[in-house]
Design an enzyme around this catalytic site. Sequence first.
Site, short mmCIF file in Angstrom:
data_model
loop_
_atom_site.label_atom_id
_atom_site.label_comp_id
_atom_site.label_asym_id
_atom_site.label_seq_id
_atom_site.Cartn_x
_atom_site.Cartn_y
_atom_site.Cartn_z
N MET A 78 0.85 -1.24 0.07
CA MET A 78 0.03 -0.08 -0.09
C MET A 78 0.76 1.14 0.00
O MET A 78 1.91 1.07 0.43
CB MET A 78 -0.74 0.29 1.30
N HIS A 79 0.32 2.21 -0.27
CA HIS A 79 0.64 3.92 -0.17
C HIS A 79 1.71 4.17 -1.00
O HIS A 79 2.13 5.37 -1.06
CB HIS A 79 1.39 3.84 1.57
N ASP A 237 -2.62 -4.95 0.67
CA ASP A 237 -2.36 -6.13 1.15
C ASP A 237 -3.13 -6.33 2.17
O ASP A 237 -3.30 -7.72 2.45
CB ASP A 237 -0.86 -6.10 1.43
#
Length: 491
Positions: A78-79, A237
């Site tokens: 992520m991110h 995830d």
Amino acid sequence: MFYIGVDLGTSSVKLLLMDGSGKIEKIVSREYPIAFPHPGWSEQSPQDWWKETKAGICELTEGFDKSQVAGISFGGQMHGLVILDKEDQVIRPAILWNDGRTQKQTDYLNNSVGKDKLSAYTANIAFAGFTAPKILWVKENEPENFQRIAKIMLPKDYIAYCLTGVHSSDYSDASGMLLMDVKNKCWSRKMMEICDVKEEQLPKLYESYEITGTLKPEVAEELGLPKACIVTAGAGDNAAAAVGTGTVGNEKCNISLGTSGTIFISSNDFCVDKFNALHAFAHADGHYHLMGCMLSAASCNKWWMDEIIRTKDYGAEQKGIEKLGENHVFFLPYLMGERSPHNNPNARGTFTGLTMDSTREDMTQAVLEGVAFAIRDSLEVARAQGLHIERATICGGGAKSPLWKKMIANILNIKVDVIKSEEGPALGGAMLAAVACGEYKSVEEAAKAIVKVVDTVEPDMELVEKYEKKYRTFAEIYPALKPVFDKIAEA
């Protein structure tokens, strides 16, 4: 029919082939490099992700009837910030979730814009790993690259784009960008203004199990897959792993004892705690979840075993631990600072309560208990929101320890379920693809059919009472030491 789950991780992409009944037919993994151009920075080439994903799909489907591959979906790190120009070419290497360069931008968002406003706009506050601070960093430090941005994407969404030609994302992954109004599942106009981003630069949002497109003809030919093979939005995830562990539906819980630790709690209804101690994100099942993330979990035990007492026989060190709930030694597991629920990078690990008769076993026990107590800290925040958690699945390397599972069950006073498969995001991705293709009516139905519990650790009420007293003491240690941690950080 077959379904492919793609878990785009930080060090490798893991691909899983599942049939319609949930049987895992094959798993492959392909590694790619990470670049650290400056201390604290962490970058990857999106082209490397695509290259290894393609090679992985070919390897995964070798020996199977490729015409039977009906769908592909994802779980992904992520991110991370992926930026494309107007020709859909990658402008610069992706800035990853564990990149620490954005502290200035994070402080600006939390302190100048204000945590209250951020929470109202997105249901969350800023963390250095989130995507919005990265966008501000690029604007300030690479203005020429910022001006070229035509599309802002997340890591797994770049792979989805390469497969389909569609710019898409899902609500769960987009929740971690600090650009999305999580409650209303739409891009936040306020955050777009703050980050100087236009909506046309952002991908279209979908539920994780919704179809975003089919394979581009040239990609289908290269991979040997049907042109009609569908691609779904997938999930971040943690949300994908939750699907793979059956953590879907109201008030379900999963605890992960990996290098870091998470407690993931699904909810039919949106909720956010007033201190933003937990992340409030959308879930891959179409609803919401709260998540507490501690930066050091099983890594605390690894540090204690490998670096301090210097042994690799973890099981032998735990054999002498028998007096649960009676330990007078406490351990704060904040070896890398802490995220949930304290959000304090200055927090540090400590042993408290040592005496001349404290033993090696006491300290080993304290490390394991400290991680469990810290997970309970996050659980208490969720309980304060009215969520009633009676049991949790458990996964990660630390879950291999019977002693640790027993501690978790009694410190949190919940039943702890051990599941048959721990393939996490890759399995979750394959399950999302199966739902999209109509193999199952819903994510919850797929989870009930595919995820199997093989063992349950029940709490013992006598131990629960002992640990309740110990937890109350543990909960007083961090507040007492916080001023000391701040002074250490200033030194």
